[in-house]
Design a protein around this motif. Structure first.
Motif, mmCIF file in Angstrom:
data_model
loop_
_atom_site.group_PDB
_atom_site.id
_atom_site.type_symbol
_atom_site.label_atom_id
_atom_site.label_comp_id
_atom_site.label_asym_id
_atom_site.label_seq_id
_atom_site.Cartn_x
_atom_site.Cartn_y
_atom_site.Cartn_z
ATOM 1 N N LEU B 26 0.850 -1.179 0.000
ATOM 2 C CA LEU B 26 0.000 0.000 0.000
ATOM 3 C C LEU B 26 0.891 1.237 0.000
ATOM 4 N N VAL B 27 0.694 2.076 -0.979
ATOM 5 C CA VAL B 27 1.460 3.314 -1.059
ATOM 6 C C VAL B 27 0.777 4.382 -0.210
ATOM 7 N N VAL B 28 -0.546 4.349 -0.220
ATOM 8 C CA VAL B 28 -1.327 5.213 0.665
ATOM 9 C C VAL B 28 -2.138 4.301 1.571
ATOM 10 N N GLY B 45 6.245 15.831 3.170
ATOM 11 C CA GLY B 45 6.733 14.510 3.573
ATOM 12 C C GLY B 45 7.951 14.128 2.774
ATOM 13 N N PRO B 46 8.686 13.145 3.260
ATOM 14 C CA PRO B 46 9.887 12.729 2.546
ATOM 15 C C PRO B 46 9.545 12.089 1.214
ATOM 16 N N SER B 47 10.553 11.925 0.400
ATOM 17 C CA SER B 47 10.378 11.347 -0.921
ATOM 18 C C SER B 47 9.793 9.936 -0.813
ATOM 19 N N GLY B 48 8.801 9.671 -1.657
ATOM 20 C CA GLY B 48 8.216 8.334 -1.682
ATOM 21 C C GLY B 48 7.148 8.117 -0.643
ATOM 22 N N SER B 49 6.712 9.189 0.029
ATOM 23 C CA SER B 49 5.728 8.983 1.090
ATOM 24 C C SER B 49 4.301 8.972 0.563
ATOM 25 N N GLY B 50 4.115 9.197 -0.728
ATOM 26 C CA GLY B 50 2.785 9.063 -1.306
ATOM 27 C C GLY B 50 2.058 10.374 -1.551
ATOM 28 N N LYS B 51 2.776 11.492 -1.535
ATOM 29 C CA LYS B 51 2.123 12.794 -1.720
ATOM 30 C C LYS B 51 1.577 12.945 -3.140
ATOM 31 N N THR B 52 2.461 12.678 -4.112
ATOM 32 C CA THR B 52 2.035 12.814 -5.501
ATOM 33 C C THR B 52 0.879 11.870 -5.798
ATOM 34 N N THR B 53 0.968 10.666 -5.240
ATOM 35 C CA THR B 53 -0.096 9.697 -5.460
ATOM 36 C C THR B 53 -1.441 10.262 -5.000
ATOM 37 N N CYS B 54 -1.462 10.902 -3.840
ATOM 38 C CA CYS B 54 -2.710 11.488 -3.338
ATOM 39 C C CYS B 54 -3.228 12.560 -4.280
ATOM 40 N N PHE B 61 -6.003 11.050 -12.145
ATOM 41 C CA PHE B 61 -5.078 10.295 -12.988
ATOM 42 C C PHE B 61 -4.705 8.960 -12.383
ATOM 43 N N GLU B 62 -5.070 8.769 -11.122
ATOM 44 C CA GLU B 62 -4.938 7.455 -10.499
ATOM 45 C C GLU B 62 -6.260 7.185 -9.797
ATOM 46 N N THR B 63 -6.621 5.911 -9.738
ATOM 47 C CA THR B 63 -7.857 5.611 -9.021
ATOM 48 C C THR B 63 -7.519 5.057 -7.642
ATOM 49 N N THR B 200 4.949 19.481 -1.254
ATOM 50 C CA THR B 200 6.367 19.850 -1.221
ATOM 51 C C THR B 200 7.096 18.913 -0.274
ATOM 52 N N HIS B 201 8.411 18.839 -0.432
ATOM 53 C CA HIS B 201 9.141 18.176 0.642
ATOM 54 C C HIS B 201 10.089 19.153 1.327
ATOM 55 N N ASP B 202 9.830 20.442 1.070
ATOM 56 C CA ASP B 202 10.618 21.489 1.701
ATOM 57 C C ASP B 202 9.798 22.046 2.865
HETATM 58 N N1 LIG Z 1 3.036 4.622 -11.318
HETATM 59 C C1 LIG Z 1 3.546 3.969 -10.268
HETATM 60 N N2 LIG Z 1 3.628 2.619 -10.280
HETATM 61 C C2 LIG Z 1 4.126 1.954 -9.228
HETATM 62 N N3 LIG Z 1 4.567 2.536 -8.106
HETATM 63 C C3 LIG Z 1 4.516 3.874 -8.029
HETATM 64 C C4 LIG Z 1 4.013 4.662 -9.112
HETATM 65 N N4 LIG Z 1 4.074 5.957 -8.753
HETATM 66 C C5 LIG Z 1 4.601 5.976 -7.517
HETATM 67 N N5 LIG Z 1 4.860 4.726 -7.079
HETATM 68 C C6 LIG Z 1 5.402 4.373 -5.770
HETATM 69 O O1 LIG Z 1 4.564 4.897 -4.796
HETATM 70 C C7 LIG Z 1 5.294 5.454 -3.727
HETATM 71 C C8 LIG Z 1 4.843 6.878 -3.477
HETATM 72 O O2 LIG Z 1 5.144 7.640 -4.627
HETATM 73 P P1 LIG Z 1 4.792 9.170 -4.758
HETATM 74 O O3 LIG Z 1 5.180 9.581 -6.116
HETATM 75 O O4 LIG Z 1 3.380 9.389 -4.356
HETATM 76 O O5 LIG Z 1 5.787 9.799 -3.697
HETATM 77 P P2 LIG Z 1 6.000 11.332 -3.341
HETATM 78 O O6 LIG Z 1 5.617 11.486 -1.934
HETATM 79 O O7 LIG Z 1 5.338 12.206 -4.317
HETATM 80 O O8 LIG Z 1 7.576 11.453 -3.443
HETATM 81 P P3 LIG Z 1 8.458 12.657 -4.029
HETATM 82 O O9 LIG Z 1 8.585 13.657 -2.932
HETATM 83 O O10 LIG Z 1 9.761 12.004 -4.298
HETATM 84 O O11 LIG Z 1 7.776 13.188 -5.229
HETATM 85 C C9 LIG Z 1 6.745 5.323 -4.085
HETATM 86 O O12 LIG Z 1 7.294 4.259 -3.357
HETATM 87 C C10 LIG Z 1 6.743 5.021 -5.531
HETATM 88 O O13 LIG Z 1 7.791 4.143 -5.835
#
Ligand SMILES: Nc1ncnc2c1ncn2[C@@H]1O[C@H](COP(=O)(O)OP(=O)(O)OP(=O)(O)O)[C@@H](O)[C@H]1O
Ligand SMILES: [Mg+2]
Lengths: 466, 363
Positions: B26-28, B45-54, B61-63, B200-202
């Motif tokens: 689970l990413v989120v 949040g730090p890189s990879g914490s799921g911000k962009t996904t949200c 663009f994501e469900t 942001t992560h700043d």
């Molecule tokens: N299209 C995708 N397919 C599979 N995994 C993904 C995809 N996009 C993101 N992830 C994974 O989901 C997790 C969260 O990604 P996300 O892009 O939401 O992070 P983020 O918080 O925006 O990080 P950053 O600050 O680096 O942008 C990461 O571990 C990433 O590897």
């Protein structure tokens, strides 16, 4: 501000500009030295052969060498009226001298005349046969002219050449003088051997052939006749083959390019959106055809498309064609189109893919977030950015297609032949290299013209190959 | 200023949202978030914490794998992105390179079938809003990074969306420009009253700009509160560590009395701290901000010996790294004012802090 009129100098006092030029010269020289080996190779193996071959399309001095007397004579002749006794004597001289030097020379000259007007070969052959029966005093004994030539030995038993060309020519000239002195007037006798000698159009043809630099072959490549008085005349309807072939080549190349675009675009798009692993796998599938020989692929299409082939069998099974009335998918234009599209498809997909890979998905997303439907986002935002790839791919496929040769030769039948097959025919079968060169030249100019149009419309700087 | 009033609450709602890309991880994880109308909410949040996904789930663009996302009370799971009417600023700006700046801005209006004169009018106003009026005829490639950023911003706003999402929009700019743009975005937000979800992560960016900050870690919101709360009242050790500079001490909670925890540190000494997120008998991490530690102040329960290890001169203050309770990374900020004693490395001194400035958090 500094005074611009005073030259800026470097620390050691030399003007900056001079110093800069020196530095530039050095880096340019180094760059040149780096490419020099390749440049030399390309010049020797590509540019020079092409130039040499292409000049043959507009320059042909063979007739002048084969029949020099006739050539000088007809050059000043106005091309009107009856052939004169002098002209006949000149022709006879050239044939006798030619036969003395090498027995194939008059025949070669005949082939050249024949290209302008048919029937010249038999005209000369008949004359050679008739004159061969004439008796002549040679080396102290009376003998038939044909025997004189036959007995003129090339080499002695140990393989040393007995007479070189100039010695033979000298002998030939004496011989010709003797023959004419003995037989003059020759006009009637030559016309008796073949009445075509009286026909002015053969002499006019010789006048055309005698010009070394002439547009005769280029005219022929465009289905025109270049007459002795320097006029161009379109050939009769049923003898115009080249222009039709050029158009067909253009048509096939365009259809193949479009088909590759329509088939390749979605694939390239898919490739660019998939994850790296699956896109690599798919890319291997796209490249797979490159690993099999072109010949194998083309023959595979023969097995697929022939009347009793896989495709037709399937059509019959599904009731799309009657068993006794199968589609003719091969040995015609359809066959050429199908096989060429398949073979050239990777050349479309790869440039498209390499461009699409660089289009970030955020563009389309941005468009959609602003309210664009999928189609609008594609058409207004994605497509314009893939144009560079389309341009590169289409140009690549088109240029490869326009010179394609093996595939049409194998699967094209009659109406699937392209201009390169004609060039090949003249290179290998009819041995009319000059016409082949002229056709090649027309093709080259045509492609350069299209390239120029492309540059004007799309812009060559917009092309991305990878 | 723009704190949510009751009527505006729940303009954007994430309700137990989960997201997985691959079906394994689970990413989120269980995201619950209420964003009020007109609010400036930052996901930090730090890189990879799921911000962009949200953000991508919100934009369509994501469900979401599980849970509901509601916009203005309507579930939007099944609404395609182009019908959501959400403005978006991308990290790389995503300005269409084949269109001029003016055409870029006119694009969202064109797809809404707006008339030409109205379109031109709005484009002009949107460009003037970011002081880019005379750049309408340029291509994006002919603009500097900061200028592109402004165009991207005005393009996201030109069709007057209720909600604007920004994914690290200032990430590519240098520090000075970034700070200027932070103010510009902030002022635009105040003037237009749109709801902004900002990623942001700043952390300094998050603190200066936002009404509320959601700190993300590992697919969860660790804390959702106003910038000052986040800095002064972190609720767990991750937030305390992530936001601002922080001194950590760890130990065992031996007793909690009226909100004050007695903690026995690993070196045996005892300190008292504000019990925020700890239980008696369990381990706890204590968090003390460097500027809350005083040197040689009045003695209290938390006064202790400290050895100066390193001094860094920073103009207005001096950063002093010391050994406190065995922690050699303990930092104290000493104001560079006339009244203060000047320390030397190796010197021993006394430091102290108030119990309410020392927060006992989870281990
Ligand atoms: N299209 C995708 N397919 C599979 N995994 C993904 C995809 N996009 C993101 N992830 C994974 O989901 C997790 C969260 O990604 P996300 O892009 O939401 O992070 P983020 O918080 O925006 O990080 P950053 O600050 O680096 O942008 C990461 O571990 C990433 O590897
Ligand atoms: Mg991100």
């Amino acid at each position: 501000m500094t005074d611009t009129s005073a030259p800026i100098v470097t620390a050691d006092g030399t003007p900056l500009k001079k110093k800069l030029d020196q530095a530039m010269f050095r880096s340019r020289r180094n760059a040149f030295l780096l490419v020099a080996p390749l440049l030399a190779f390309i010049i020797a193996s590509f540019i020079i052969p092409i130039v040499v071959l292409l000049t043959q399309g507009v320059y042909d001095s063979s007739f002048r060498k084969q029949m020099p007397t006739v050539a000088t004579f007809v050059a000043d002749w106005d091309g009107q009226g009856e052939p004169s006794e002098e002209m006949m004597q000149a022709a006879l001289t050239d044939i006798v001298v030619g036969l003395t030097i090498d027995r194939s020379i008059p025949t070669k000259a005949a082939v050249r005349i024949n290209r302008e007007v048919s029937g010249a070969t038999s005209m000369i052959k008949k004359l050679i046969r008739a004159t061969g029966k004439w008796k002549i005093e040679y080396e102290g004994k009376e003998q038939r002219l044909s025997d004189v030539f036959r007995n003129m030995e090339d080499e002695d038993d140990s393989g040393v050449t007995l007479l070189d060309e100039s010695e033979r020519r000298a002998i030939g000239v004496t011989l010709a003088k003797a023959v004419i002195a003995q037989e003059a007037p020759v006009k009637a006798k030559m016309i008796k051997a073949d009445k075509k000698w009286a026909d002015i159009k053969y002499w006019q043809a010789m006048k055309v052939a005698s010009k070394a630099a002439s547009p005769a072959y280029l005219a022929a490549a465009l289905d025109y006749n270049y007459s002795h008085d320097g006029e161009f005349q379109q050939r009769d309807e049923d003898r115009r083959i080249h222009v039709k072939l050029f158009w067909r080549t253009l048509e096939i190349s365009l259809i193949v390019t479009l088909a590759c675009l329509f088939l390749g675009y979605p694939i390239a798009y898919l490739l660019s959106t998939l994850s790296v692993r699956s896109s690599n796998l798919l890319l291997i599938l796209v490249l797979l055809p490159f690993w099999t020989s072109l010949l194998v692929r083309t023959t595979a299409w023969i097995a697929m498309l022939q009347a009793q082939g896989v495709m037709n069998d399937l059509f019959v099974v599904f009731g799309l064609a009657a068993d006794d009335d199968r589609f003719s998918l091969i040995y015609n234009k359809t066959g050429t189109l199908i096989a060429m599209t398949h073979i050239l498809l990777p050349f479309m997909i790869l440039p498209l893919y390499s461009v699409m890979k660089t289009i970030p998905p955020s563009y389309v997303r941005a468009a959609k977030s602003m309210g664009a439907t999928n189609w609008t986002a594609f058409w207004r935002v994605y497509f314009p950015q893939s144009v560079a790839g389309i341009g590169a791919g289409a140009l690549l496929v088109f240029i490869l297609a326009i010179g394609y040769y093996i595939t049409p030769a194998l699967v094209g039948g009659q109406d699937g032949q392209m201009i390169s097959n004609m060039i090949d025919f003249h290179m290998r079968k009819s041995l009319n290299w000059n016409l082949a060169a002229a056709l090649g030249m027309v093709l080259l100019v045509f492609v350069l013209f299209l390239f120029w149009i492309y540059d004007r419309v799309v812009g060559i700087d917009n092309m991305k190959l990878g | 200023m723009l704190t949510a009033t009751n009527t505006d609450e729940g303009f954007v709602v994430f309700d137990r949202v989960q997201k997985s890309y691959d079906g394994n991880a689970l990413v989120v994880k269980d995201l619950n978030l209420d964003i009020a109308k007109g609010e400036f909410l930052t996901m930090l949040g730090p890189s990879g914490s799921g911000k962009t996904t949200c953000l991508m789930m919100l934009a369509g663009f994501e469900t979401a794998t599980h849970g509901d996302i509601r916009l203005g009370g309507q579930p939007i799971n099944n609404i395609p992105p182009h019908k959501r009417g959400i403005g978006m600023v991308f990290q790389n700006y995503a300005l269409f390179p084949h269109m001029t700046v003016g055409e870029n801005l006119a694009f969202p209006l064109e797809v809404r079938k707006m008339g030409k004169s109205e379109r031109d009018e709005k484009v002009k106003r949107a460009l003037d809003m970011v002081q880019m009026g005379e750049f309408a005829g340029r291509r994006p490639a002919q603009l500097s990074g900061g200028q592109q950023q402004r165009i991207a911003l005005s393009r996201a706003l030109v069709f007057e969306p209720q909600l604007v999402l920004m994914d690290e929009p200032l990430g590519a700019l240098d520090k000075q420009l970034r700070e200027r743009m932070q103010y510009e975005i902030k002022h635009l937000h105040e003037r237009l009253g749109v709801t902004v979800v900002y990623v942001t992560h700043d952390q300094s960016e998050a603190l200066t700009m936002s009404d509320r900050v959601a700190v993300f870690e590992d697919g969860r919101i660790q804390q959702l509160s106003s910038p000052d709360d986040l800095y002064e009242r972190p609720e767990n050790s991750f937030v305390a560590q992530f936001i601002g500079e922080n001194n950590k001490l760890s130990g065992m909670v031996t007793g909690i009395k009226s909100g004050v925890a007695e903690v026995t540190l690993d070196n045996g000494s005892k300190v008292s701290a504000l019990a925020v997120n700890c239980e008696q008998g369990s381990r706890s991490t204590l968090s003390i901000r460097p500027e809350r530690v005083t040197l040689g102040g009045p003695k209290n329960k938390n006064t202790t010996e400290a050895e100066v290890l390193e001094l860094i001169y920073l103009g207005d203050h001096i950063r002093c790294r010391m050994n406190v309770h065995g922690n050699e990374e303990f930092v104290v900020k000493v104001a560079n004012s006339a009244g203060h004693t000047h320390l030397k490395a190796g010197e021993k001194t006394k430091v102290s802090w108030l119990a309410e400035d020392c927060r006992a958090l989870d281990a």
